[in-house]
Scaffold this motif. Structure first.
Motif, mmCIF file in Angstrom:
data_model
loop_
_atom_site.group_PDB
_atom_site.id
_atom_site.type_symbol
_atom_site.label_atom_id
_atom_site.label_comp_id
_atom_site.label_asym_id
_atom_site.label_seq_id
_atom_site.Cartn_x
_atom_site.Cartn_y
_atom_site.Cartn_z
ATOM 1 N N TYR A 1 21.052 38.425 24.123
ATOM 2 C CA TYR A 1 20.710 38.118 22.732
ATOM 3 C C TYR A 1 20.355 36.638 22.607
ATOM 4 N N PRO A 2 19.421 36.315 21.737
ATOM 5 C CA PRO A 2 19.186 34.904 21.447
ATOM 6 C C PRO A 2 20.352 34.384 20.600
ATOM 7 N N PRO A 3 20.462 33.072 20.419
ATOM 8 C CA PRO A 3 21.540 32.557 19.566
ATOM 9 C C PRO A 3 21.454 33.151 18.155
ATOM 10 N N ALA A 4 22.612 33.324 17.538
ATOM 11 C CA ALA A 4 22.656 33.827 16.163
ATOM 12 C C ALA A 4 21.951 32.833 15.239
ATOM 13 N N THR A 5 21.430 33.362 14.151
ATOM 14 C CA THR A 5 20.748 32.527 13.152
ATOM 15 C C THR A 5 21.494 32.625 11.830
ATOM 16 N N ALA A 6 20.971 31.977 10.822
ATOM 17 C CA ALA A 6 21.563 32.049 9.485
ATOM 18 C C ALA A 6 21.623 33.488 8.982
ATOM 19 N N ALA A 7 20.699 34.326 9.437
ATOM 20 C CA ALA A 7 20.688 35.729 9.014
ATOM 21 C C ALA A 7 21.927 36.479 9.485
ATOM 22 N N ASN A 8 22.660 35.908 10.442
ATOM 23 C CA ASN A 8 23.854 36.545 10.986
ATOM 24 C C ASN A 8 25.146 35.974 10.420
ATOM 25 N N SER A 9 25.058 35.181 9.351
ATOM 26 C CA SER A 9 26.278 34.578 8.812
ATOM 27 C C SER A 9 26.361 34.752 7.292
ATOM 28 N N PRO A 10 27.573 34.772 6.767
ATOM 29 C CA PRO A 10 27.772 34.959 5.331
ATOM 30 C C PRO A 10 27.117 33.883 4.471
ATOM 31 N N GLY A 11 26.875 32.728 5.033
ATOM 32 C CA GLY A 11 26.245 31.654 4.271
ATOM 33 C C GLY A 11 24.794 31.949 3.909
ATOM 34 N N ASN A 12 24.299 33.071 4.358
ATOM 35 C CA ASN A 12 22.906 33.452 4.173
ATOM 36 C C ASN A 12 22.575 33.853 2.734
ATOM 37 N N GLY A 13 23.558 34.107 1.921
ATOM 38 C CA GLY A 13 23.282 34.569 0.556
ATOM 39 C C GLY A 13 24.091 35.803 0.246
ATOM 40 N N TYR A 14 23.461 36.789 -0.349
ATOM 41 C CA TYR A 14 24.148 38.009 -0.775
ATOM 42 C C TYR A 14 24.605 38.868 0.401
ATOM 43 N N SER A 15 23.743 39.025 1.412
ATOM 44 C CA SER A 15 24.093 39.880 2.546
ATOM 45 C C SER A 15 23.666 39.236 3.858
ATOM 46 N N TRP A 16 24.226 39.735 4.939
ATOM 47 C CA TRP A 16 23.897 39.234 6.263
ATOM 48 C C TRP A 16 24.058 40.360 7.270
ATOM 49 N N GLY B 1 26.696 43.835 16.164
ATOM 50 C CA GLY B 1 27.712 44.785 16.601
ATOM 51 C C GLY B 1 28.290 45.613 15.464
ATOM 52 N N PHE B 2 27.913 45.315 14.236
ATOM 53 C CA PHE B 2 28.378 46.114 13.099
ATOM 54 C C PHE B 2 27.213 46.604 12.241
ATOM 55 N N GLY B 3 26.529 45.680 11.595
ATOM 56 C CA GLY B 3 25.447 46.027 10.675
ATOM 57 C C GLY B 3 25.435 45.064 9.509
ATOM 58 N N THR B 4 25.020 45.561 8.351
ATOM 59 C CA THR B 4 24.882 44.689 7.183
ATOM 60 C C THR B 4 26.187 44.637 6.399
ATOM 61 N N ARG B 5 26.534 43.441 5.977
ATOM 62 C CA ARG B 5 27.697 43.217 5.111
ATOM 63 C C ARG B 5 27.215 42.429 3.897
ATOM 64 N N SER B 6 27.948 42.590 2.792
ATOM 65 C CA SER B 6 27.581 41.840 1.583
ATOM 66 C C SER B 6 28.782 41.095 1.034
ATOM 67 N N ARG B 7 28.512 40.122 0.196
ATOM 68 C CA ARG B 7 29.574 39.339 -0.437
ATOM 69 C C ARG B 7 30.449 40.195 -1.341
ATOM 70 N N THR B 8 29.953 41.303 -1.822
ATOM 71 C CA THR B 8 30.723 42.184 -2.705
ATOM 72 C C THR B 8 31.687 43.075 -1.934
ATOM 73 N N GLY B 9 31.630 43.011 -0.598
ATOM 74 C CA GLY B 9 32.502 43.836 0.228
ATOM 75 C C GLY B 9 31.831 45.116 0.704
ATOM 76 N N MET B 10 30.636 45.363 0.218
ATOM 77 C CA MET B 10 29.892 46.534 0.685
ATOM 78 C C MET B 10 29.510 46.307 2.146
ATOM 79 N N ALA B 11 29.451 47.397 2.895
ATOM 80 C CA ALA B 11 29.106 47.286 4.310
ATOM 81 C C ALA B 11 28.360 48.525 4.750
ATOM 82 N N TRP B 12 27.372 48.331 5.608
ATOM 83 C CA TRP B 12 26.565 49.410 6.149
ATOM 84 C C TRP B 12 26.590 49.297 7.677
ATOM 85 N N PRO B 13 27.413 50.108 8.329
ATOM 86 C CA PRO B 13 27.534 50.013 9.792
ATOM 87 C C PRO B 13 26.326 50.630 10.502
#
Length: 147
Positions: free
Chosen positions: A42-57, A61-73
């Motif tokens: 894998y290349p190094p993680a980017t902002a898209a892989n961290s919670p600081g990205n905004g609403y979701s990231w 190894g899991f999938g999409t997560r959101s600040r509201t606690g929603m998650a899509w594995p």
């Protein structure tokens, strides 16, 4: 997608002359294992892989997560889905991936622009970069059989 290594035809011809068809097996195994190792990184993680990205990231190894606690594995663990095999006589080696989204991440034909921007190497880029090393596995086998 099929990617061919340039320069291999001469080495294969020499190997078959000095060692027969079975002589291709060992260098082909080395070649596909090497390419597998390189493309599965894998290349190094980017902002898209961290919670600081905004609403979701996207959490690797899991999938999409959101600040509201929603998650899509949705992760199919792309890096662990790479595999390789070699035909019985060693004339054909295959490196592949069965993650449904793999082509959009690492296929030269289908890679999404944002994956290219984020440093994901395509199948063609890996082969181009590692071509000399792969041909070297076959040249080394010729050398070993003729000494």
């Amino acid at each position: 997608m099929a990617v061919k290594i340039r320069g291999l035809d001469k080495a294969i011809e020499k190997l078959e002359k000095v060692g027969g068809r079975g002589a291709l097996k060992r260098p082909m195994m080395k070649a596909v294992a090497h390419l597998h190792d390189k493309i599965a990184k894998y290349p190094p993680a980017t902002a898209a892989n961290s919670p600081g990205n905004g609403y979701s990231w996207y959490e690797r190894g899991f999938g999409t997560r959101s600040r509201t606690g929603m998650a899509w594995p949705t992760s199919e663990t792309l890096g662990r889905r790479w595999s390789h095999e070699v035909d019985g006589d060693g004339r054909r080696g295959v490196v592949g991936n069965n993650a449904s989204y793999g082509p959009y991440v690492q296929s030269a034909e289908k890679q999404a622009a944002f994956h290219a921007r984020d440093g994901w190497l395509t199948d063609e880029q890996v082969v181009e970069k590692e071509q000399r090393k792969v041909v070297g596995f076959f040249d080394d086998e010729v050398r070993d059989l003729t000494q």
